[in-house]
Every structure is written in structure tokens, then in C-alpha cells.
Design a protein around this motif. Structure first.
Motif, PDB file in Angstrom:
ATOM      1  N   GLN A   2       0.822  -1.186   0.000  1.00 11.25           N
ATOM      2  CA  GLN A   2       0.000   0.000   0.000  1.00 11.25           C
ATOM      3  C   GLN A   2       0.864   1.245   0.000  1.00 11.25           C
ATOM      4  OE1 GLN A   2      -2.410  -0.520   3.452  1.00 11.25           O
ATOM      5  NE2 GLN A   2      -3.842  -1.928   2.451  1.00 11.25           N
ATOM      6  N   VAL A  11       1.221  -5.123   1.324  1.00  5.23           N
ATOM      7  CA  VAL A  11       0.342  -6.277   1.192  1.00  5.23           C
ATOM      8  C   VAL A  11       0.772  -7.076  -0.029  1.00  5.23           C
ATOM      9  CG1 VAL A  11      -2.030  -7.049   0.858  1.00  5.23           C
ATOM     10  CG2 VAL A  11      -1.561  -5.060   2.286  1.00  5.23           C
ATOM     11  N   GLN A  12       0.942  -8.384   0.113  1.00 10.72           N
ATOM     12  CA  GLN A  12       1.283  -9.227  -1.025  1.00 10.72           C
ATOM     13  C   GLN A  12       0.178  -9.152  -2.068  1.00 10.72           C
ATOM     14  OE1 GLN A  12       3.882 -10.879  -1.776  1.00 10.72           O
ATOM     15  NE2 GLN A  12       4.990 -11.598   0.020  1.00 10.72           N
ATOM     16  N   PRO A  13       0.510  -9.044  -3.349  1.00 11.01           N
ATOM     17  CA  PRO A  13      -0.506  -8.897  -4.383  1.00 11.01           C
ATOM     18  C   PRO A  13      -1.069 -10.220  -4.878  1.00 11.01           C
ATOM     19  CG  PRO A  13       1.613  -8.753  -5.384  1.00 11.01           C
ATOM     20  CD  PRO A  13       1.850  -8.920  -3.914  1.00 11.01           C
ATOM     21  N   THR A  14      -0.839 -11.319  -4.141  1.00  7.91           N
ATOM     22  CA  THR A  14      -1.214 -12.620  -4.693  1.00  7.91           C
ATOM     23  C   THR A  14      -2.285 -13.317  -3.867  1.00  7.91           C
ATOM     24  OG1 THR A  14       0.592 -13.625  -3.451  1.00  7.91           O
ATOM     25  CG2 THR A  14       1.057 -12.939  -5.699  1.00  7.91           C
ATOM     26  N   ASP A  15      -2.842 -12.670  -2.825  1.00 12.41           N
ATOM     27  CA  ASP A  15      -3.841 -13.326  -1.993  1.00 12.41           C
ATOM     28  C   ASP A  15      -5.036 -13.740  -2.841  1.00 12.41           C
ATOM     29  OD1 ASP A  15      -3.257 -11.016   0.731  1.00 12.41           O
ATOM     30  OD2 ASP A  15      -2.130 -12.738   0.017  1.00 12.41           O
ATOM     31  N   GLN A 318      -1.515  -5.539 -12.627  1.00 10.93           N
ATOM     32  CA  GLN A 318      -2.382  -5.528 -11.434  1.00 10.93           C
ATOM     33  C   GLN A 318      -3.524  -6.518 -11.607  1.00 10.93           C
ATOM     34  OE1 GLN A 318      -4.432  -1.817 -10.773  1.00 10.93           O
ATOM     35  NE2 GLN A 318      -5.978  -2.840  -9.511  1.00 10.93           N
ATOM     36  N   GLY A 321      -2.507  -9.891 -10.914  1.00 18.70           N
ATOM     37  CA  GLY A 321      -2.163 -10.199  -9.532  1.00 18.70           C
ATOM     38  C   GLY A 321      -0.752  -9.872  -9.111  1.00 18.70           C
ATOM     39  N   THR A 324      -0.795  -4.397  -6.510  1.00 21.48           N
ATOM     40  CA  THR A 324      -2.057  -3.892  -5.992  1.00 21.48           C
ATOM     41  C   THR A 324      -2.373  -2.565  -6.661  1.00 21.48           C
ATOM     42  OG1 THR A 324      -1.072  -2.611  -4.198  1.00 21.48           O
ATOM     43  CG2 THR A 324      -1.529  -4.937  -3.751  1.00 21.48           C
ATOM     44  N   ALA A 325      -3.617  -2.119  -6.505  1.00 14.31           N
ATOM     45  CA  ALA A 325      -4.000  -0.824  -7.062  1.00 14.31           C
ATOM     46  C   ALA A 325      -3.179   0.297  -6.432  1.00 14.31           C
ATOM     47  CB  ALA A 325      -5.490  -0.578  -6.845  1.00 14.31           C
ATOM     48  N   GLU A 327      -0.129   0.108  -5.344  1.00 13.03           N
ATOM     49  CA  GLU A 327       1.218   0.092  -5.908  1.00 13.03           C
ATOM     50  C   GLU A 327       1.249   0.741  -7.285  1.00 13.03           C
ATOM     51  OE1 GLU A 327       2.861  -3.979  -3.737  1.00 13.03           O
ATOM     52  OE2 GLU A 327       2.085  -4.043  -5.784  1.00 13.03           O
TER      53      GLU A 327
END
Length: 405
Positions: A2, A11-15, A318, A321, A324-325, A327
Motif C-alpha cells: 500500500q 500487502v502481497q498482491p497474490t492473496d 495488477q 495479480g 495492488t491498485a 502500488e
């Protein structure tokens, strides 16, 4: 990750995306990534690095030859003050180019290569042509023709060859018009630096400090960007040609060369039309300053295009994955980058360097993806796909550092 305004950890972008396949790759989770048993050899990259280093060494030797020749001709009493005076416009030009090239900076070794080409090789080529013309009887009686026709044709061609050298040794580093403009301007800055030394030394030898002062005002205060603007036109066209088909590429180069020669001829021709310093200042105000203002406006537009490309291509990643938005917002805005850098410095161990690596890899990834989408040659597209995987790995590595203790 973030944006740092929230103060939260990245936050990891792969959840929830462990099995989502897009862009020819799975999302970057340890569960979904297969173990590699073979990777493409890196010898081509190493070879390119060696070639660039060899070219830089050769160009440095040629520049040394120019310096020694100037020292033999002028002597230290003229060369040293002329050299110091020439550093002033050079510093101004390089500072402006650093601002132009901030969003997606070009490799320093290639910028050095361009500068050395302009300061050494291009000057030698121009001087050899001058000597050849004098040898066949073209002398001072045709000074106007030499200045308005020969000098623009030869000098812009010599500087343009530097662009060809950069293209041959590192063609994938040029993403578009702004990159071409930067390389053309850097080559011109080197050429103007050596040329200024010659002009300043000749003025000092002919008319003493007063002559040096007058020449300094004309070349370093009123027109420090003259050569830069000329060659930037060719570089701009060269950058546009990179995005064109092979058939159109040569037309763009011819248009750029004609534009550079035309502006150069206009500039040199004006020196024969004005007789006094006030007339010269009036000419610069009415003609050259508007052209320079147009160049600035064009650069601003090209910088905005780079930002837009970054935002659009990273938005695609994005959706896959990888980011994140938050990022994407951070990476595609100046304010977001500044906030991210400041935030990374507050992390344990000051992780500003990792944030810089994350940003650099992500922006280069965006432009690599742009080439994949717009490229016209299959072999080059395959190279960019391989480079895309490498850059995605760098993004993952940098994120892990930022997430780590």
C-alpha cells in the motif's frame, strides 16, 4: 504494497490468486511457481556488456587523442581556461537532461558512451572532413557555404552515427521518442563541449579575456542548448522509428536528419545576417527562444506519455495479480514515488534502496510490456518476454526485502 500514507505494511498482491494464469505466467506465489530445472544462458547479456565496455574504452581513447591534439595546438595557458569555461554550459545542459530523463532513466554507461562519442569521435569526423575540403581548395572564400551547408550536414551526420552505435550495442534500451531525444542530446552535449573549448581558446588567443568573455556570452549564456536542440530532433525521430515498421523506420531517420540539419543551418546562417550583439539578441529572442520553448513543451508531453504508459501497462499486471491498485498508483505518479521513498526510509534498516529497486524494475517492466505489445519482430519480442520474466523476478525480490524484518 500500500502507499505509505496509511502507514501500513505492504500487502502481497497474490492473496486468493495462487492459480490464476495471465500474461503467460502464474501469479508470484511459492505454491504456484514450478521449480526451474533450466534457464536461458546469460552469455548474450554478458557479451553485450563487454561490447559496450570496449566501445566506451575506444571512445575514451579517441577523446584523449582530441585533448592531446588541442594541448599541442593551444598549450596549457589557453586550453585550461577554455576547458573551465566550457564546463559551465555543459553542466547546465546535463542538469536539464537529468530532469528530462528522470521517469525512466537510461543506463549511465550508455549515456557515457553517447557523451564520449560526441566529444571525441564526432569531433574527429567533422575535423577530418574540414581538412579534406581545405585540401581540395575549399577555403575561407566559401566560408558561408561551409558554415551553412557543410557544417550542418557533416556534424549532424557524425552525431547521428553515435545514435546508430547505441542502437547496435543496446537496441532494447530505447523505448520511444523521449529516450531517443535524450541520447541525441547527450551526444550533442559532448560535441558542443569540445567545440566550445576550441572556440573559447581561439577567442582568448585572438582578443584576450575580453574576447573570451564575449564568446562565452554568445555560446554559454545565450545559446548553450543550440547543438542539443539540433541533435535532439534527430534523436526524437530515431526514437519514433523504433516503434515503426522497418519500411517506415528509414523515413523517420531521414526526416529527423533533415530537421537537425535545417535547424543547424538556420542557426549558422543567422550569424552572417546579424552584425551586432543587439541584433543577435533580437534574433535569438524572436526565433530561437520560441523554438526552444516548443522543445520544452514537446518534452513535457513526452514525459506525460511515459507516465501514461507506465500506468496502463502496470494496470494490466495488477489485473494479473502482480501489483495492488495502491502500488500502481504509487509507481505511476511522482507524488506516490516520493511518498514511497520516504516511507521506505522509516522501515527497519532503511529500505529506501529496496524501494528504488522495486520502482526501477516495475517501470522497466511496464516499458518492456509495451515493446511486447507493439513490437514488429518476433525474435525481439521473444527477447522481451524473457526480459519480462527477469524483471518480474526483481519485483518479487524487492517486495520480499520490503516485507522482511
Amino acid at each position: 504494497m500500500q502507499t505509505p500514507r496509511s502507514g501500513a505494511r505492504p500487502v502481497q498482491p497474490t492473496d486468493g490468486l495462487a492459480r490464476r494464469r495471465t500474461m503467460d505466467s502464474e501469479t508470484p506465489t511459492s505454491e504456484s511457481r514450478p521449480q526451474a530445472v533450466w534457464t536461458e544462458p546469460v552469455r548474450p547479456v554478458l557479451s553485450r556488456t563487454i561490447i559496450i565496455s570496449v566501445v566506451i574504452g575506444v571512445l575514451a581513447f579517441l577523446l584523449l587523442a582530441v585533448v592531446l591534439a588541442l594541448f599541442e595546438r593551444l598549450g596549457g595557458s589557453l586550453l585550461v581556461p577554455a576547458f573551465l569555461a566550457a564546463l559551465v554550459p555543459l553542466a547546465a545542459v546535463l542538469l536539464v537532461l537529468a530532469w528530462v530523463d528522470r521517469w525512466e532513466p537510461e543506463p549511465r554507461r550508455l549515456l557515457l558512451l553517447g557523451f564520449l562519442w560526441g566529444a571525441g569521435a564526432a569531433v574527429i569526423l567533422a575535423l577530418l572532413v574540414d581538412a579534406g575540403l581545405v585540401a581540395v581548395g575549399v577555403g575561407a572564400q566559401r566560408e558561408l557555404v561551409l558554415s551553412v551547408v557543410q557544417a550542418p550536414l557533416v556534424e549532424e551526420f557524425a552525431k547521428g552515427l553515435g545514435l546508430m552505435v547505441i542502437f547496435l550495442v543496446a537496441r532494447r534500451q530505447v523505448d520511444g521518442p523521449l529516450d531517443g531525444l535524450v541520447y541525441g542530446a547527450v551526444i550533442a552535449s559532448g560535441f558542443a563541449f569540445t567545440e566550445n573549448i576550441i572556440y573559447f581558446a581561439d577567442a582568448l588567443a585572438s582578443n584576450g579575456p575580453a574576447g573570451l568573455g564575449a564568446t562565452f556570452v554568445v555560446r554559454a549564456v545565450i545559446s548553450p542548448f543550440a547543438h542539443v536542440v539540433f541533435s535532439a530532433v534527430l534523436g526524437l525521430a530515431w526514437g519514433v522509428s523504433i516503434r515503426s515498421t522497418t519500411a517506415r523506420r528509414w523515413w523517420w531517420l531521414l526526416v529527423g536528419y533533415a530537421g537537425a540539419v535545417g535547424l543547424h543551418a538556420l542557426w549558422n546562417g543567422a550569424l552572417f545576417a546579424v552584425a551586432t550583439l543587439p541584433q543577435y539578441v533580437l534574433y535569438v529572442t524572436l526565433v530561437q527562444i520560441p523554438l526552444f520553448a516548443f522543445a520544452i513543451w514537446l518534452v513535457v508531453l513526452l514525459r506525460r506519455e511515459e507516465v501514461q504508459i507506465t500506468r496502463e501497462r502496470l494496470s494490466e499486471y495488477q489485473q494479473a495479480g502482480w501489483f495492488t491498485a495502491g502500488e500502481v498508483h504509487m509507481l505511476a505518479s511522482w507524488s506516490g514515488r516520493r511518498q514511497a521513498s520516504a516511507w521506505a526510509r522509516t522501515l527497519p534498516g532503511n529500505k529506501r534502496a529496496a524501494m528504488q529497486q522495486f520502482t526501477t524494475a516495475a517501470v522497466r517492466l511496464a516499458f518492456t510490456r509495451q515493446r511486447i505489445l507493439t513490437g514488429t519482430r518476433q525474435t525481439l519480442r521473444e527477447q522481451d518476454v524473457a526480459r519480462e520474466r527477469v524483471l518480474l523476478g526483481r519485483v518479487v525480490d524487492a517486495r520480499q526485502v520490503l516485507l522482511g524484518p
